[in-house]
Each structure stands twice: as C-alpha cells, then as structure tokens.
Write a protein that holds these residues in place. Structure first.
Motif, PDB file in Angstrom:
ATOM      1  N   TYR A   1       0.830  -1.209   0.000  1.00  0.00           N
ATOM      2  CA  TYR A   1       0.000   0.000   0.000  1.00  0.00           C
ATOM      3  C   TYR A   1       0.868   1.264   0.000  1.00  0.00           C
ATOM      4  CZ  TYR A   1       0.924   0.198   5.069  1.00  0.00           C
ATOM      5  OH  TYR A   1       1.537   0.262   6.295  1.00  0.00           O
TER       6      TYR A   1
ATOM      7  N   ARG B   1       0.862   5.439   1.052  1.00  0.00           N
ATOM      8  CA  ARG B   1       0.238   6.469   1.879  1.00  0.00           C
ATOM      9  C   ARG B   1       0.121   7.742   1.045  1.00  0.00           C
ATOM     10  NH1 ARG B   1       0.683   6.264   8.004  1.00  0.00           N
ATOM     11  NH2 ARG B   1      -0.796   4.660   7.342  1.00  0.00           N
TER      12      ARG B   1
ATOM     13  N   ASP C   1      -4.566   5.563   2.865  1.00  0.00           N
ATOM     14  CA  ASP C   1      -3.761   4.537   2.207  1.00  0.00           C
ATOM     15  C   ASP C   1      -4.558   3.873   1.098  1.00  0.00           C
ATOM     16  OD1 ASP C   1      -1.885   5.061   4.164  1.00  0.00           O
ATOM     17  OD2 ASP C   1      -2.462   3.348   5.397  1.00  0.00           O
TER      18      ASP C   1
ATOM     19  N   ASN D   1      -4.096  -6.170  -2.039  1.00  0.00           N
ATOM     20  CA  ASN D   1      -3.944  -7.253  -1.074  1.00  0.00           C
ATOM     21  C   ASN D   1      -4.067  -8.592  -1.790  1.00  0.00           C
ATOM     22  OD1 ASN D   1      -3.981  -8.988   1.110  1.00  0.00           O
ATOM     23  ND2 ASN D   1      -6.002  -8.377   1.839  1.00  0.00           N
TER      24      ASN D   1
ATOM     25  N   TYR E   1      -7.274  -2.592  -1.382  1.00  0.00           N
ATOM     26  CA  TYR E   1      -7.147  -2.200   0.020  1.00  0.00           C
ATOM     27  C   TYR E   1      -7.242  -0.679   0.134  1.00  0.00           C
ATOM     28  CZ  TYR E   1      -4.756  -1.209   4.478  1.00  0.00           C
ATOM     29  OH  TYR E   1      -4.422  -0.737   5.714  1.00  0.00           O
TER      30      TYR E   1
ATOM     31  N   ALA F   1      -7.651   2.430   3.272  1.00  0.00           N
ATOM     32  CA  ALA F   1      -7.669   2.701   4.705  1.00  0.00           C
ATOM     33  C   ALA F   1      -7.592   4.199   4.951  1.00  0.00           C
ATOM     34  CB  ALA F   1      -6.525   1.995   5.414  1.00  0.00           C
TER      35      ALA F   1
ATOM     36  N   GLN G   1      -7.452   7.135   8.405  1.00  0.00           N
ATOM     37  CA  GLN G   1      -7.349   7.341   9.849  1.00  0.00           C
ATOM     38  C   GLN G   1      -7.315   8.835  10.145  1.00  0.00           C
ATOM     39  OE1 GLN G   1      -4.682   4.732  12.076  1.00  0.00           O
ATOM     40  NE2 GLN G   1      -3.972   6.485  13.275  1.00  0.00           N
TER      41      GLN G   1
ATOM     42  N   ASP H   1     -10.715   0.464   7.573  1.00  0.00           N
ATOM     43  CA  ASP H   1     -10.057  -0.092   6.403  1.00  0.00           C
ATOM     44  C   ASP H   1     -10.977  -1.101   5.731  1.00  0.00           C
ATOM     45  OD1 ASP H   1      -9.192  -2.976   7.235  1.00  0.00           O
ATOM     46  OD2 ASP H   1      -8.495  -1.718   8.885  1.00  0.00           O
TER      47      ASP H   1
ATOM     48  N   ASN I   1     -11.019  -4.169   2.646  1.00  0.00           N
ATOM     49  CA  ASN I   1     -10.471  -5.042   1.614  1.00  0.00           C
ATOM     50  C   ASN I   1     -11.639  -5.556   0.793  1.00  0.00           C
ATOM     51  OD1 ASN I   1      -7.404  -5.644   2.168  1.00  0.00           O
ATOM     52  ND2 ASN I   1      -8.399  -5.657   4.176  1.00  0.00           N
TER      53      ASN I   1
END
Length: 236
Positions: free
Chosen positions: A118, A120, A129, A133, A158, A160, A162, A175, A177
C-alpha cells in the motif's frame, strides 16, 4: 481489475511526490475478534445449508496478528502481513452435502493470510492509504463425514483512512479489503478507535467479513461474520 490497478497507479504517481510517510515505522500487533456467523452454503447441485438452523453455529472468538513496515521512499509500497483465524464448529441434523445425506459434527473454517502492498497518499492528521492485497484463504466446509477443502488466493483492493485527534493520542479509522471477480465477492470492513501512548497502542471496534462464492472448489456460499475486536500493538 485492470482498470482499478491503472487508476491506482495514476493516483499514486500524482500524489506520492508530495504526500508520503516521512519516517520509518514498524507496527506489530495482535488481538481477538468475536464473530457471529450467518448465511448459508451448499455443494454444487445440493440444497442450501443454513449456518444457524441447520448447523447451530454460535459466536466464536479467535486471534488475529499483524506486522507492518512503512518508509518514506516514493513509489515503493509499504507492506503489511496479517493473519486471521475464522472457524466455527456445530452439529448438523440431516442435510445433503457433497451429494450425500449426512449429519453430525460440522466445521466451517475460512482462515486468511493477507499480504498488503500500500501507498500512503495523505500523511498528516488525516492518513489515507491505497493498495492491493493478496489474501490466501484456507479452510474447509465439513458436514458429518463429507468435507470440501478450500484454498484460494484472492486479489483485493485495500483502502484505509485514519483521523488523528491532535495532542490526545486518540484516532479513529477504517479499512476495507474488497474483491468482486467472476461472480465471487469478498468484503472485509473494520471500523476502529485507537489510542497510542509512546510505543504502545490499543485498538477496538467492529469487523464484518462477507463472502459470496459461486462454484469455488465445488462450493456455493453466501456468508457473513461480524462482531467486535480488541487488540494491542507496538509502534516503533
């Protein structure tokens, strides 16, 4: 799938030059996930078997563990390895599976091992991100004396995000998948709260895994496993 990969590559080439991790980071974590099963499955050509009414499956708690490495080098992906157990045991009445009428001890096992590459794309108080996967799914559908093993490697997207709350050590994130290929769907969503204090962190939230299989190793399935998880990690 090719369109997804090309779109991701284009986004990364535009963003990674200015938005990237600015330090080396190592995460090592583990926890417990309590999952409640629902849905049904069948061997191809047989009637559906319900996880609740036919097999009397109930909640189970199992461990997950992971290790992730992040770095500031543009275009080279970060990497995360994760392993999650997912097994339920029950007792079947008279059902048809694998062409046979069976009853007795039953097992649904769908353990997974993830290898996530992944990038960022945002790295400040908002982290974002994007990656790919390769999920190795190993398990079995076993009813009485009949067993259908399952072993597949599934490519997944994938994503994600935060959101950090400055000066508190608290953050919230999620996150996902996801894979949808050839009539088969695998979706794994986690929503969590995180607290970090120095190198030690704690996390908790809810996780839902949905699996739809269309004649994969001779099995059709429409399953969902959901519940809360609690864990801890070290961040160096």
């Amino acid at each position: 799938m090719n369109k997804v990969v090309l779109s991701m590559a284009a986004a990364m080439s535009l963003v990674t030059s200015t938005a990237q991790a600015d330090f080396l980071g190592l995460y090592v974590g583990a926890g417990s996930w309590s999952h409640d099963p629902s849905g049904s499955f069948n061997s191809v050509g047989d009637a559906s078997i319900d996880l609740g009414s036919d097999l009397a499956l109930s909640d189970e708690s199992e461990t997950y563990s992971y290790i992730a490495f992040e770095h500031p080098v543009p275009l080279i992906p970060n990497i995360r390895f994760e392993s999650t157990g997912l097994t339920h045991e029950g007792n079947a009445g008279s059902v048809t599976f694998n062409g046979q009428t069976v009853s007795g001890a039953s097992v649904i096992s769908l353990d997974s091992t993830d290898t996530v590459l992944y990038w960022r794309l945002l790295d400040n108080w908002v982290n974002f991100d994007l990656g790919l996967n390769a999920r190795k799914l190993d398990g079995e559908f076993s009813v009485g004396a009949q067993t259908k093993p399952l072993s597949e490697t599934i490519p997944m997207v994938y994503v994600a995000a935060q959101f950090d709350m400055p000066f508190t050590g608290l953050s919230v994130g999620a996150d996902l998948n996801y894979s949808g290929l050839d009539g088969n769907t695998l979706e794994d969503l986690r929503i969590r709260a995180i607290y970090e204090m120095g190198v030690i962190g704690f996390e908790g939230g809810v996780r839902t895994t949905s699996i739809k299989l269309d004649d994969v190793d001779g099995v059709n399935a429409d399953l969902e496993f959901d519940g809360i998880f609690l864990g801890a990690f070290l961040h160096f």
